[in-house]
Design a protein around this motif. Structure first.
Motif, PDB file in Angstrom:
ATOM      1  N   THR A   6     -38.150 -27.658 -40.158  1.00 34.24           N
ATOM      2  CA  THR A   6     -37.011 -28.413 -40.503  1.00 34.24           C
ATOM      3  C   THR A   6     -37.832 -29.628 -41.050  1.00 34.24           C
ATOM      4  O   THR A   6     -38.379 -30.297 -40.335  1.00 34.24           O
ATOM      5  CB  THR A   6     -36.168 -28.829 -39.182  1.00 34.24           C
ATOM      6  OG1 THR A   6     -35.808 -27.637 -38.575  1.00 34.24           O
ATOM      7  CG2 THR A   6     -35.051 -29.716 -39.679  1.00 34.24           C
ATOM      8  N   THR A   8     -36.145 -33.228 -42.487  1.00 37.02           N
ATOM      9  CA  THR A   8     -35.215 -34.347 -42.358  1.00 37.02           C
ATOM     10  C   THR A   8     -35.040 -35.111 -43.749  1.00 37.02           C
ATOM     11  O   THR A   8     -36.200 -35.220 -44.418  1.00 37.02           O
ATOM     12  CB  THR A   8     -35.311 -35.221 -41.107  1.00 37.02           C
ATOM     13  OG1 THR A   8     -36.173 -36.285 -41.377  1.00 37.02           O
ATOM     14  CG2 THR A   8     -35.340 -34.538 -39.818  1.00 37.02           C
ATOM     15  N   THR A  16     -39.864 -25.217 -35.079  1.00 38.89           N
ATOM     16  CA  THR A  16     -39.183 -24.513 -34.092  1.00 38.89           C
ATOM     17  C   THR A  16     -39.433 -22.967 -34.141  1.00 38.89           C
ATOM     18  O   THR A  16     -39.600 -22.408 -35.103  1.00 38.89           O
ATOM     19  CB  THR A  16     -37.532 -24.699 -34.504  1.00 38.89           C
ATOM     20  OG1 THR A  16     -37.431 -26.071 -34.798  1.00 38.89           O
ATOM     21  CG2 THR A  16     -36.788 -23.929 -33.558  1.00 38.89           C
ATOM     22  N   ILE A  27     -30.475 -22.544 -37.286  1.00 34.55           N
ATOM     23  CA  ILE A  27     -30.512 -22.722 -38.631  1.00 34.55           C
ATOM     24  C   ILE A  27     -29.355 -23.920 -38.748  1.00 34.55           C
ATOM     25  O   ILE A  27     -29.432 -24.722 -39.336  1.00 34.55           O
ATOM     26  CB  ILE A  27     -30.364 -21.784 -39.452  1.00 34.55           C
ATOM     27  CG1 ILE A  27     -31.479 -21.066 -39.624  1.00 34.55           C
ATOM     28  CG2 ILE A  27     -29.994 -22.269 -41.017  1.00 34.55           C
ATOM     29  CD1 ILE A  27     -31.584 -19.666 -40.492  1.00 34.55           C
ATOM     30  N   GLY A  30     -29.714 -27.081 -37.344  1.00 39.26           N
ATOM     31  CA  GLY A  30     -31.028 -27.512 -37.962  1.00 39.26           C
ATOM     32  C   GLY A  30     -30.197 -28.467 -39.356  1.00 39.26           C
ATOM     33  O   GLY A  30     -31.048 -29.656 -39.857  1.00 39.26           O
ATOM     34  N   VAL A  31     -29.570 -27.753 -39.890  1.00 43.07           N
ATOM     35  CA  VAL A  31     -28.758 -28.460 -41.368  1.00 43.07           C
ATOM     36  C   VAL A  31     -27.780 -29.230 -40.846  1.00 43.07           C
ATOM     37  O   VAL A  31     -27.077 -30.069 -41.529  1.00 43.07           O
ATOM     38  CB  VAL A  31     -28.586 -27.346 -42.201  1.00 43.07           C
ATOM     39  CG1 VAL A  31     -29.738 -26.535 -42.724  1.00 43.07           C
ATOM     40  CG2 VAL A  31     -27.479 -26.629 -42.024  1.00 43.07           C
ATOM     41  N   ASN A  60     -32.345 -35.541 -49.583  1.00 44.75           N
ATOM     42  CA  ASN A  60     -33.484 -34.973 -49.103  1.00 44.75           C
ATOM     43  C   ASN A  60     -34.649 -34.806 -50.131  1.00 44.75           C
ATOM     44  O   ASN A  60     -34.691 -33.944 -50.934  1.00 44.75           O
ATOM     45  CB  ASN A  60     -33.215 -33.453 -48.235  1.00 44.75           C
ATOM     46  CG  ASN A  60     -34.536 -33.346 -47.484  1.00 44.75           C
ATOM     47  OD1 ASN A  60     -35.657 -33.285 -48.021  1.00 44.75           O
ATOM     48  ND2 ASN A  60     -34.298 -32.758 -46.153  1.00 44.75           N
ATOM     49  N   ASP A  81     -30.419 -32.668 -44.166  1.00 52.24           N
ATOM     50  CA  ASP A  81     -31.913 -31.954 -43.684  1.00 52.24           C
ATOM     51  C   ASP A  81     -31.676 -30.558 -43.859  1.00 52.24           C
ATOM     52  O   ASP A  81     -30.762 -29.700 -44.221  1.00 52.24           O
ATOM     53  CB  ASP A  81     -31.808 -31.848 -41.904  1.00 52.24           C
ATOM     54  CG  ASP A  81     -31.961 -33.560 -41.468  1.00 52.24           C
ATOM     55  OD1 ASP A  81     -32.189 -34.397 -42.163  1.00 52.24           O
ATOM     56  OD2 ASP A  81     -31.358 -33.741 -40.308  1.00 52.24           O
ATOM     57  N   VAL A  83     -33.975 -26.254 -43.282  1.00 50.20           N
ATOM     58  CA  VAL A  83     -34.736 -25.530 -42.730  1.00 50.20           C
ATOM     59  C   VAL A  83     -35.398 -24.453 -43.672  1.00 50.20           C
ATOM     60  O   VAL A  83     -34.749 -24.103 -44.117  1.00 50.20           O
ATOM     61  CB  VAL A  83     -33.927 -24.781 -41.395  1.00 50.20           C
ATOM     62  CG1 VAL A  83     -34.703 -23.638 -40.679  1.00 50.20           C
ATOM     63  CG2 VAL A  83     -33.274 -25.789 -40.340  1.00 50.20           C
TER      64      VAL A  83
END
Length: 115
Positions: A6, A8, A16, A27, A30-31, A60, A81, A83
């Motif tokens: 991931t 950020t 992970t 996932i 993560g997002v 990002n 973020d 992944v």
């Protein structure tokens, strides 16, 4: 176990481990919401927040640069973020990142030494 990374919006990188066939929740967490897959040219899937722009998530920059390197600079921006995982297998299951994937991603950000 399979490996995902991931990244950020602040540039932090987190690894992970996940079980192939059971990646959706990892996932999604993560997002931070609904997920959308961006299949990169090298067999890496970049998972993004489907509503990142609509919800005003922060830019990002790392993911935007990677997107531009695959599809052309300035074509889009990635918000929120992301992944990174390997692509899917013949059964449609998300796979972990390989050593070749990690080598590619190292061109864009520092992957923790423990990987």
């Amino acid at each position: 176990m399979a490996l995902a990374i991931t990244v950020t919006t602040s540039g932090d990188v987190k690894t992970t481990d996940f079980v192939v066939g059971n990646s959706y929740e990892m996932i999604r967490e993560g997002v931070g919401g609904w997920i959308e897959c961006v299949a990169l040219n090298n067999g890496i899937d970049m998972w993004v927040n489907e509503e990142g722009k609509v919800n005003g998530l922060p830019l990002n920059l790392t993911a935007t640069v990677i997107f531009g390197g695959n599809f052309g600079l300035g074509r889009d921006i990635i918000m929120g973020d992301v992944v990174f995982t390997g692509g899917v297998d013949e059964d449609g299951e998300t796979q972990g990142l390989t050593d070749a994937h990690l080598d590619y991603l190292r061109n864009y950000f520092d992957i923790p030494a423990t990987v």
